[in-house]
Write an enzyme that holds these catalytic residues in place. Structure first.
Site, PDB file in Angstrom:
ATOM      1  N   GLU A   7       0.800  -1.232   0.000  1.00 28.37           N
ATOM      2  CA  GLU A   7       0.000   0.000   0.000  1.00 28.37           C
ATOM      3  C   GLU A   7       0.827   1.274   0.000  1.00 28.37           C
ATOM      4  OE1 GLU A   7      -2.429  -2.891   2.563  1.00 28.37           O
ATOM      5  OE2 GLU A   7      -0.344  -2.390   2.232  1.00 28.37           O
ATOM      6  N   ASP A  80      -2.101  -5.332   3.302  1.00 32.26           N
ATOM      7  CA  ASP A  80      -2.370  -5.641   4.712  1.00 32.26           C
ATOM      8  C   ASP A  80      -3.212  -6.901   4.916  1.00 32.26           C
ATOM      9  OD1 ASP A  80      -0.930  -3.459   5.490  1.00 32.26           O
ATOM     10  OD2 ASP A  80      -2.655  -2.127   5.705  1.00 32.26           O
TER      11      ASP A  80
END
Length: 823
Positions: A7, A80
């Site tokens: 990310e 994640d």
């Protein structure tokens, strides 16, 4: 070459260092696609098919990922380890598939901490994307879209001034509004407490009257001063001896390590951080490899972490602080797939890290995790009862002594509210028959208190108790309520605004099921069932839409006047409470014959008299009668003082001027009224430019203006008293403060060189707050960040993220030719 997608750039930089040659790590900068905010993004008639659009500011990054993917042997999606992370990976895969850039081999890896061992271990155990988690993400996103894009247009049409409604945010708002209603309906009761102070062996202690003349006293038994004084005299006259001493050992176990929810609660209580600020800090600590993943419902720690924590306890304290066996905690999370390890430090030998707010949050996480593996605290609670010789009065004293602190030597969990009967005072050693010396007696007056307004911590706790939303969404939910101006924070407590109360009333009256706590919690359980593969996501949405759509259509068909009438009836007990004297609470206080009722207007709801336009009585929605308009007041020379929905104002022959806050209505003179209606005031020509300097009062208060430049004035009086010399000085000072004189501005701090460009990064003070800059890219600091505590790494992350987004296009207008070509 293997392409790894994560990310954030900070995470990418760290992981690339761990993986070494043969790996290219790129950041997606969070989500790359979303449902466009327009009708039709979710189609219930086509199996809830969704139309996804890429974010415009992610085009550059997606292009870089696609180009790298075309030359890669494999794609590793390392976002994640939760539902949102799974969704980001799925979106990246779908975008690459559409661009025909998806490598033949695609793996998904997850790790709970960004450490070398965790990352390399995860790379050795790849898996496929979890379709159940992706389905749960799609169901949640579709559900929120359908609720928001169905309810919001109804609000806009039927409830002027309302901005939006959301599935979880509306229920959180209802909690805040319900608590405000409780506070308003609360009836305060007077009560008195009688207590005596004693001393034994040089140790003072306090004892409270609990029984009088054979009657047990509760908190409200003594309700007036006369009764309190009579009870006080009995205690003053009595000679008290100890009749019983009861000592009980107590043991307090440490709380488990943090989950997302408990971290937000403790950071609010102990550090004063908002939920959103806490999560930003935790995200940064996670990306720096200092803590494990911060979005979790789990309370357990990995075996090696427990061993490391026990070693740290043994090193820091003596053997008594280490329990015989490692402590194991069980998670209350309903979905095992989302119950990850608790939030903990990745290295228990590092008890301090980062700086500023980051350091304070890290210390909190470290202490809580370490304390979870420490010995229980051993306490001793003593209760002593004393009676007078006549047997008329019984007093009770309680005290608590810490025999062994255990984990309390490091950490004690905070609480939102303290109990009235908490007593940690140390008691002297007393035995039955002892007669301690009485040193004083007092009767104190008290009043019962309404329940407190919610703080961020207590609201998050209540949402979690009800099973509404998920801890990872609470920060965004609370921020939305503040951004929509449905609530305001006063002394760190939520108070509903008028618009928030009205929206809640509307939803409770017309969509009661969909803002009920039980139903919202049931939807969360169904979403968890989708995550666990126990429920089909489209079936869940079909059942929801089957009931919700016709209900929305039914409300949309109602006339706005009918909606207002229904709300008038629903809100009647609050808008027009019983006065207690038998009079009609709806009777107009101005004309004495009309009936007050709720009305809808262009700028929102208000209360007005039924005799309008003959009777001009109005008051804002939620405003008490005592502060409502009592009609215009004649000032003189045709000037009237009136009260509007935005406060008092002056009017003459159609010309209006708001009454400034520092000009009292009671002392308003004709001279001041004339001055206010005459604004703006021209002071004269500027000695350098020859252009006029004007003084006036605007939306943000009194000001000076010259050539489009402004300077603030401190009071209304200065608008009329400031002369040419003072005006020139104030304008010059304001220009200098904003850096408009062309002079150089000193940086707040020089952090060092950018690791790639080599340019110096500085912290500067800007017009809209502090920012970091490398001379080319400027990145605004978060509002809660301390500009003097920003680190070089934090600044690099902000600048790189801003550079990746490209220049802002906000407010720019595209050329007609480009529009035509695109069409």
């Amino acid at each position: 070459m293997k392409l790894v997608v994560v990310e954030s750039p900070a995470k990418a930089k760290t992981i690339e260092k761990y993986l070494g040659p043969g790996h290219k790590v790129l950041a997606s900068y969070g989500h790359v696609r979303d449902l466009p905010p327009k009708d039709g993004s979710v189609d219930p008639d086509d199996g809830f098919a969704m139309e996804w659009d890429t974010y415009p500011d992610k085009a550059k990054q997606l292009k870089a990922i696609a180009e790298a993917a075309k030359g890669a042997d494999a794609l590793i999606l390392a976002t994640d380890p939760d539902r949102e992370g799974e969704a980001i990976s799925w979106h990246v895969q779908e975008v690459l598939k559409k661009r025909k850039a998806l490598p033949a081999k695609v793996d998904r890896v997850t790790f709970n901490a960004i450490t070398k061992s965790a990352v390399t271990e995860a790379m050795a155990r790849p898996r496929a994307l979890d379709e159940d988690l992706i389905d749960a993400y799609k169901a949640r996103r579709a559900l929120d879209y359908l609720v928001g894009f169905t309810l919001s247009p109804i609000l806009w049409r039927k409830l002027p001034g309302a901005k939006s409604a959301g599935r979880v945010q509306s229920v959180a708002l209802r909690l805040i509004v319900d608590r405000e209603r409780e506070i308003e309906l609360f009836k305060t009761q007077e009560y008195w407490q009688v207590s005596a102070t004693f001393e034994a062996d040089g140790t003072p202690f306090n004892a409270r009257l609990v029984s009088l003349d054979g009657n047990k006293l509760d908190r409200l038994s003594i309700g007036d001063k006369g009764s309190a004084d009579a009870a006080k005299r009995v205690v003053e006259d009595g000679r008290f001896t100890v009749v019983s001493v009861e000592t009980k050992p107590l043991s307090k176990n440490p709380p488990p390590p943090f989950t997302t929810s408990t971290l937000q609660q403790e950071a609010a209580r102990k550090l004063g951080y908002s939920a959103s600020h806490t999560m930003r800090l935790a995200q940064s600590l996670y990306e720096d490899g200092l803590i494990t993943y911060m979005r979790t419902d789990g309370v357990q720690m990995a075996g090696e972490a427990i061993s490391a924590a026990r070693r740290a306890v043994a090193d820091r304290y003596d053997a008594g602080y280490l329990p015989d066996k490692p402590r194991q905690y069980s998670s209350k999370a309903k979905n095992a797939q989302e119950a990850h390890e608790a939030i903990r430090p990745t290295d228990f030998t590092k008890d301090r890290a980062a700086s500023g707010d980051h350091a304070r949050l890290y210390q909190l996480i470290f202490n809580r995790a370490l304390a979870s593996q420490m010995a229980s605290a051993r306490l001793e609670r003593t209760t002593v009862e004393l009676t007078d010789g006549a047997g008329r009065a019984t007093l009770r004293a309680t005290g608590q002594v810490t025999i062994f602190p255990g984990y309390l030597a490091l950490y004690e969990e905070g609480r939102d509210e303290k109990s009235d009967d908490e007593d940690g005072a140390r008691m002297p050693a007393l035995r039955s028959g002892d007669a301690p010396t009485k040193t004083g007696v007092e009767a104190t007056q008290h009043f019962t208190q309404p329940p407190p307004r919610y703080s961020e911590a207590s609201l998050v706790k209540r949402l979690e108790e009800l099973g509404i939303g998920r801890p990872s969404t609470y920060a965004a939910t609370l921020q939305t309520l503040k951004d929509r101006e449905y609530v305001r924070l006063e002394k760190n407590r939520f108070t509903p605004e008028e618009s928030g109360r009205l929206v809640t009333a509307f939803l409770e009256r017309f969509f009661e099921r969909y803002v009920s706590f039980d139903y919202t919690a049931e939807l969360e359980e169904e979403l968890d069932d989708i995550s666990g593969g126990r429920l089909n996501w489209q079936k869940m949405l079909e059942e929801f839409w089957r009931d919700f759509k016709p209900k929305a259509g039914e409300v949309m068909e109602q006339k706005p006047s009918d909606v207002t009438a229904a709300l008038d009836d629903f809100l009647s007990p609050w808008l027009f409470p019983d006065k207690g004297d038998g009079s009609d609470p709806r009777l107009c206080p101005l004309c004495g014959t009309g009936q007050l009722g709720l009305r809808g207007g262009k700028f929102g709801a208000f209360v007005a008299c039924s005799n309008y336009p003959e009777c001009k009585y109005t008051r804002r929605f939620g405003q008490g009668e005592e502060t409502a308009s009592e009609g215009p007041t004649e000032i003189g020379n045709g000037i009237e003082l009136k009260s509007g929905r935005f406060g008092p104002y002056l009017e003459r022959d159609g010309a209006r001027a708001s009454l400034p806050k520092d000009v009292p209505q009671d002392g308003l003179t004709l001279e001041m009224a004339e001055k206010l209606l005459s604004l703006p005031r021209e002071i004269g020509a500027h000695p350098e430019t020859g252009n006029p300097i004007v003084a006036s009062i605007g939306r943000y208060g009194p000001y000076l203006m010259h050539d489009g430049k402004y300077a603030r004035l401190s009071s209304t009086a200065e608008v009329f008293d400031t002369g040419m010399n003072a005006a020139v000085v104030k304008l010059a000072e304001a220009a200098a403060a904003k850096g408009e004189r062309g002079g150089s501005r000193e940086p707040i701090a020089v952090l060092g060189a950018h690791p790639e460009s080599g340019k110096d990064i500085k912290v500067m003070e800007g017009r809209y707050g502090p920012y970091v800059s490398d001379g080319t890219t400027h990145a605004t600091l978060p509002k809660t960040a301390d500009p003097k505590a920003v680190t070089l790494d934090e600044a690099v992350t902000l600048i790189d993220a801003k550079a990746a987004k490209g220049p802002s296009t906000k407010g720019r207008r595209k050329a007609p030719a480009k529009k035509k070509a695109k069409k």
